[in-house]
Scaffold this motif. Structure first.
Motif, PDB file in Angstrom:
ATOM      1  N   ALA A   1       0.722  -1.321  -0.043  1.00  0.00           N
ATOM      2  CA  ALA A   1      -0.264   0.093   0.144  1.00  0.00           C
ATOM      3  C   ALA A   1       0.742   1.078  -0.175  1.00  0.00           C
ATOM      4  O   ALA A   1       0.140   2.438  -0.564  1.00  0.00           O
ATOM      5  CB  ALA A   1      -0.780  -0.026   1.209  1.00  0.00           C
ATOM      6  N   ALA A   2       1.970   0.907   0.417  1.00  0.00           N
ATOM      7  CA  ALA A   2       2.969   2.219   0.552  1.00  0.00           C
ATOM      8  C   ALA A   2       3.544   2.353  -0.917  1.00  0.00           C
ATOM      9  O   ALA A   2       4.203   3.592  -1.227  1.00  0.00           O
ATOM     10  CB  ALA A   2       4.274   2.213   1.373  1.00  0.00           C
ATOM     11  N   VAL A   3       3.823   1.527  -1.671  1.00  0.00           N
ATOM     12  CA  VAL A   3       4.335   1.594  -3.060  1.00  0.00           C
ATOM     13  C   VAL A   3       3.452   1.335  -4.279  1.00  0.00           C
ATOM     14  O   VAL A   3       3.991   2.187  -5.281  1.00  0.00           O
ATOM     15  CB  VAL A   3       5.408   0.279  -3.160  1.00  0.00           C
ATOM     16  N   VAL A   4       2.397   0.945  -4.387  1.00  0.00           N
ATOM     17  CA  VAL A   4       1.510   0.873  -5.505  1.00  0.00           C
ATOM     18  C   VAL A   4       1.062   1.815  -5.878  1.00  0.00           C
ATOM     19  O   VAL A   4       1.078   2.202  -7.049  1.00  0.00           O
ATOM     20  CB  VAL A   4       0.384  -0.336  -5.080  1.00  0.00           C
ATOM     21  N   PRO A   5       0.601   2.963  -5.060  1.00  0.00           N
ATOM     22  CA  PRO A   5       0.272   4.473  -5.585  1.00  0.00           C
ATOM     23  C   PRO A   5       1.472   5.019  -6.298  1.00  0.00           C
ATOM     24  O   PRO A   5       1.048   5.582  -7.547  1.00  0.00           O
ATOM     25  CB  PRO A   5      -0.202   5.174  -4.283  1.00  0.00           C
ATOM     26  N   TRP A   6       2.611   4.691  -5.993  1.00  0.00           N
ATOM     27  CA  TRP A   6       3.606   5.561  -6.394  1.00  0.00           C
ATOM     28  C   TRP A   6       4.009   4.784  -7.950  1.00  0.00           C
ATOM     29  O   TRP A   6       4.179   5.471  -9.035  1.00  0.00           O
ATOM     30  CB  TRP A   6       4.854   5.405  -5.796  1.00  0.00           C
ATOM     31  N   LEU A   7       4.051   3.352  -8.029  1.00  0.00           N
ATOM     32  CA  LEU A   7       3.990   2.809  -9.332  1.00  0.00           C
ATOM     33  C   LEU A   7       2.855   3.111 -10.112  1.00  0.00           C
ATOM     34  O   LEU A   7       2.952   3.317 -11.334  1.00  0.00           O
ATOM     35  CB  LEU A   7       3.697   1.187  -9.100  1.00  0.00           C
ATOM     36  N   ASN A   8       1.601   3.264  -9.562  1.00  0.00           N
ATOM     37  CA  ASN A   8       0.587   3.568 -10.555  1.00  0.00           C
ATOM     38  C   ASN A   8       0.711   4.981 -10.923  1.00  0.00           C
ATOM     39  O   ASN A   8       0.220   5.381 -12.333  1.00  0.00           O
ATOM     40  CB  ASN A   8      -0.785   3.645  -9.819  1.00  0.00           C
ATOM     41  N   LYS A   9       1.105   5.937 -10.153  1.00  0.00           N
ATOM     42  CA  LYS A   9       1.385   7.287 -10.728  1.00  0.00           C
ATOM     43  C   LYS A   9       2.469   7.386 -11.712  1.00  0.00           C
ATOM     44  O   LYS A   9       2.464   8.240 -12.781  1.00  0.00           O
ATOM     45  CB  LYS A   9       2.270   7.998  -9.472  1.00  0.00           C
ATOM     46  N   HIS A  10       3.272   6.304 -11.869  1.00  0.00           N
ATOM     47  CA  HIS A  10       4.241   6.265 -12.973  1.00  0.00           C
ATOM     48  C   HIS A  10       3.945   4.987 -14.023  1.00  0.00           C
ATOM     49  O   HIS A  10       4.726   4.626 -14.799  1.00  0.00           O
ATOM     50  CB  HIS A  10       5.780   6.029 -12.389  1.00  0.00           C
ATOM     51  N   GLY A  11       2.564   4.974 -14.261  1.00  0.00           N
ATOM     52  CA  GLY A  11       2.175   3.967 -15.160  1.00  0.00           C
ATOM     53  C   GLY A  11       2.192   2.540 -14.964  1.00  0.00           C
ATOM     54  O   GLY A  11       1.947   1.496 -15.806  1.00  0.00           O
ATOM     55  N   GLY A  12       2.481   2.020 -13.818  1.00  0.00           N
ATOM     56  CA  GLY A  12       2.501   0.795 -13.412  1.00  0.00           C
ATOM     57  C   GLY A  12       1.284   0.174 -12.676  1.00  0.00           C
ATOM     58  O   GLY A  12       1.255   0.303 -11.392  1.00  0.00           O
ATOM     59  N   TYR A  13       0.505  -0.178 -13.588  1.00  0.00           N
ATOM     60  CA  TYR A  13      -0.901  -0.723 -12.950  1.00  0.00           C
ATOM     61  C   TYR A  13      -1.205  -2.043 -13.127  1.00  0.00           C
ATOM     62  O   TYR A  13      -1.965  -2.753 -12.401  1.00  0.00           O
ATOM     63  CB  TYR A  13      -2.064  -0.228 -13.876  1.00  0.00           C
ATOM     64  N   CYS A  14       0.318  -2.924 -13.896  1.00  0.00           N
ATOM     65  CA  CYS A  14       0.130  -4.383 -13.667  1.00  0.00           C
ATOM     66  C   CYS A  14       1.291  -4.732 -13.580  1.00  0.00           C
ATOM     67  O   CYS A  14       2.298  -3.861 -13.853  1.00  0.00           O
ATOM     68  CB  CYS A  14      -0.762  -5.349 -14.660  1.00  0.00           C
ATOM     69  N   ASP A  15       2.065  -5.985 -13.451  1.00  0.00           N
ATOM     70  CA  ASP A  15       3.366  -6.220 -13.704  1.00  0.00           C
ATOM     71  C   ASP A  15       3.904  -5.814 -15.020  1.00  0.00           C
ATOM     72  O   ASP A  15       5.078  -5.339 -15.071  1.00  0.00           O
ATOM     73  CB  ASP A  15       3.582  -7.744 -13.415  1.00  0.00           C
ATOM     74  N   CYS A  16       3.660  -6.195 -16.142  1.00  0.00           N
ATOM     75  CA  CYS A  16       4.061  -5.873 -17.306  1.00  0.00           C
ATOM     76  C   CYS A  16       4.374  -4.335 -17.546  1.00  0.00           C
ATOM     77  O   CYS A  16       5.311  -3.783 -17.868  1.00  0.00           O
ATOM     78  CB  CYS A  16       3.346  -6.555 -18.657  1.00  0.00           C
ATOM     79  N   GLU A  17       3.324  -3.507 -17.062  1.00  0.00           N
ATOM     80  CA  GLU A  17       3.521  -2.159 -16.982  1.00  0.00           C
ATOM     81  C   GLU A  17       4.413  -1.600 -16.206  1.00  0.00           C
ATOM     82  O   GLU A  17       4.935  -0.448 -16.321  1.00  0.00           O
ATOM     83  CB  GLU A  17       1.866  -1.391 -16.674  1.00  0.00           C
ATOM     84  N   VAL A  18       4.804  -2.149 -14.997  1.00  0.00           N
ATOM     85  CA  VAL A  18       5.761  -1.727 -14.022  1.00  0.00           C
ATOM     86  C   VAL A  18       7.118  -1.600 -14.993  1.00  0.00           C
ATOM     87  O   VAL A  18       7.899  -0.917 -14.619  1.00  0.00           O
ATOM     88  CB  VAL A  18       6.003  -2.679 -12.725  1.00  0.00           C
ATOM     89  N   ILE A  19       7.377  -2.815 -15.548  1.00  0.00           N
ATOM     90  CA  ILE A  19       8.495  -3.065 -16.327  1.00  0.00           C
ATOM     91  C   ILE A  19       8.488  -2.133 -17.493  1.00  0.00           C
ATOM     92  O   ILE A  19       9.387  -1.575 -17.648  1.00  0.00           O
ATOM     93  CB  ILE A  19       8.407  -4.703 -16.873  1.00  0.00           C
ATOM     94  N   GLY A  20       7.290  -1.821 -18.205  1.00  0.00           N
ATOM     95  CA  GLY A  20       7.313  -1.027 -19.579  1.00  0.00           C
ATOM     96  C   GLY A  20       7.263   0.315 -19.072  1.00  0.00           C
ATOM     97  O   GLY A  20       8.049   1.161 -19.761  1.00  0.00           O
TER      98      GLY A  20
END
Length: 102
Positions: free
Chosen positions: A65-84
């Motif tokens: 919960a502390a990391v996912v919002p930051w990942l979402n903000k940078h376009g990471g809504y799923c594992d492949c989007e975190v990488i891409g």
């Protein structure tokens, strides 16, 4: 404006960009790099969730919960989007590439 001045301004801008990004990271830079490296494993299959990302974080006692919002903000809504997307958004700022050693 001369070339030396332009180089100085560009270097200062890049340094500021790195500092702002580093200050915004919800996990250590090395953890983020390791997450990206792990997700880059060709044997992992993205089911369009953050299943692998969440498992990685939980295995390291990091609250997703502390990391996912930051990942979402940078376009990471799923594992492949975190990488891409996340990697594309921050890798060059951190001065790091997936083919580099961690």
């Amino acid at each position: 404006m001369d070339d030396d001045r332009k180089k100085q301004l560009k270097a200062r801008f890049k340094q500021n960009e790195r500092e702002v990004l580093s200050a915004s990271l919800p996990i250590a830079v090395d953890e983020l790099k390791y997450l990206l490296s792990c997700l880059n494993d060709e044997s992992l299959v993205c089911d369009h969730t953050l299943k692998n990302t969440t498992a990685f974080l939980m295995a390291r006692n990091i609250n997703p919960a502390a990391v996912v919002p930051w990942l979402n903000k940078h376009g990471g809504y799923c594992d492949c989007e975190v990488i891409g997307n996340v990697y594309d958004a921050v890798g060059h700022i951190l001065g790091w590439h997936l083919d580099n050693e961690i």
